[in-house]
Design an enzyme around this catalytic site. Structure first.
Site, PDB file in Angstrom:
ATOM      1  CB  ILE A 158      50.010 -54.824 -49.419  1.00 22.62           C
ATOM      2  CG1 ILE A 158      49.532 -53.470 -49.940  1.00 22.62           C
ATOM      3  CG2 ILE A 158      48.845 -55.638 -48.886  1.00 22.62           C
ATOM      4  CD1 ILE A 158      48.651 -53.576 -51.185  1.00 22.62           C
ATOM      5  CE1 TYR A 192      50.273 -50.503 -53.322  1.00 18.50           C
ATOM      6  CE2 TYR A 192      52.374 -49.371 -53.114  1.00 18.50           C
ATOM      7  CZ  TYR A 192      51.511 -50.174 -53.838  1.00 18.50           C
ATOM      8  OH  TYR A 192      51.882 -50.639 -55.082  1.00 18.50           O
ATOM      9  CE  LYS A 193      58.833 -52.101 -46.628  1.00 15.40           C
ATOM     10  NZ  LYS A 193      59.365 -53.343 -46.019  1.00 15.40           N
ATOM     11  CB  ALA A 194      55.552 -47.495 -52.586  1.00 16.41           C
ATOM     12  CG  LEU A 250      58.228 -51.116 -43.048  1.00 11.14           C
ATOM     13  CD1 LEU A 250      58.830 -51.231 -41.663  1.00 11.14           C
ATOM     14  CD2 LEU A 250      56.843 -51.747 -43.084  1.00 11.14           C
TER      15      LEU A 250
END
Length: 291
Positions: A158, A192-194, A250
């Site tokens: 996400i 988790y992509k922050a 990412l």
């Protein structure tokens, strides 16, 4: 020795994530539009994405690709290096007159079992976090997405991003980054992509402190994206985040943004983008500690 987890297939031998995002859609069209007077065609975007995949996927541990412009073409043309994991973007972007991406829903045209048959290891979902919109709606969408991934045996990623409120209230981007993690970082997503806290600005102490708070909040591995951070500043921002618990990146813009507008894109991808990607890889291989 414990058996490898599915998510490990997205990492480098060091255990760090060094993943490339090439799933930008209308935002990428806008980038190309800065350099030409004629309309930016769908084919132009597809051609760029495929060229980037060919040049950069041999370096990346995984690559994120969109259905709308590149997934089918990348699979059919074998544009992704065999060593690079495949992530399918499972988000449908909804524009408004003021925003290229004003809302997001799960893309029903991305069928988990179908993309898995193509070789996908994971799905990614963008989530827009606004302080004046329903937390329950966001959480329900994320839970739905995670459930679809689990049912198909795919890794769930996400990507919550902090956006300005629609009602005009006072707002701070970094407060939103932390609030999104508090709301969505413990719902069971595999990764988790922050956003980089403070978008990498304010000095090492501030960025690392905010990254440490994210690390305490997010229950599981997390990586950073590059939107909002200049390509030249991103490697340092990645290092600061990883020293406080992030497991890699990412990212797309920080790798290939400067190539757009080049007269020789294939050459620029090798001379500029690949060099930037390798520098990021060197950072995460050196800094990230995976348990």
């Amino acid at each position: 020795m414990a058996a490898p987890k599915p998510i490990d297939a997205l990492t480098r031998p060091s255990g760090a994530f060094a993943m490339l995002a090439i799933d930008q859609r209308e935002s990428m069209r806008a980038m190309f539009g800065e350099y030409q007077k004629t309309p930016v065609s769908d084919q132009q975007l597809t051609d760029f994405k495929l060229a980037a995949l060919r040049a950069l996927s041999p370096l990346a541990s995984a690559v994120l690709i969109d259905r709308q412009f590149a997934w089918r073409q990348a699979i059919d043309q074998h544009a992704v290096a065999p060593s690079c994991g495949l992530i399918a973007a499972a988000d449908d972007f909804i524009p408004s007159p003021n925003e290229i991406v004003s809302d997001v829903r799960i893309d029903e045209k991305v069928e988990p079992l179908s993309v898995k048959a193509d070789g996908a290891l994971a799905l990614k979902l963008l989530v827009l976090w606004r302080p004046d919109e329903s937390a329950e709606v966001r959480k329900d969408m994320v839970r739905d997405f995670i459930g679809r991934c689990r049912q198909a045996g795919l890794v769930s990623i996400i990507e919550p991003v902090s956006r300005k409120p629609r009602d005009g209230r006072a707002w701070d981007t970094n407060d939103g980054i932390q609030a999104a993690a508090e709301e969505l970082g413990n719902l069971g997503a595999d990764l988790y992509k922050a956003e980089v806290p403070l978008h990498g600005q304010g000095g090492e102490r501030a960025v690392r402190g905010a990254s440490a708070r994210l690390n305490q909040t997010i229950k599981g591995p997390w990586v950073v994206l590059s939107s909002g951070v200049s390509p030249d500043d991103f490697p340092q921002a990645v290092e600061w985040a990883c020293r406080e618990g992030a497991s890699g990146f990412l990212a797309g813009r920080a790798v290939w943004r400067n190539v757009i507008g080049s007269r020789d894109i294939p050459r620029a991808l090798i001379d500029d983008a690949a060099v930037r990607l390798q520098r990021l890889i060197d950072v995460v291989d050196r800094v990230v500690v995976r348990c």
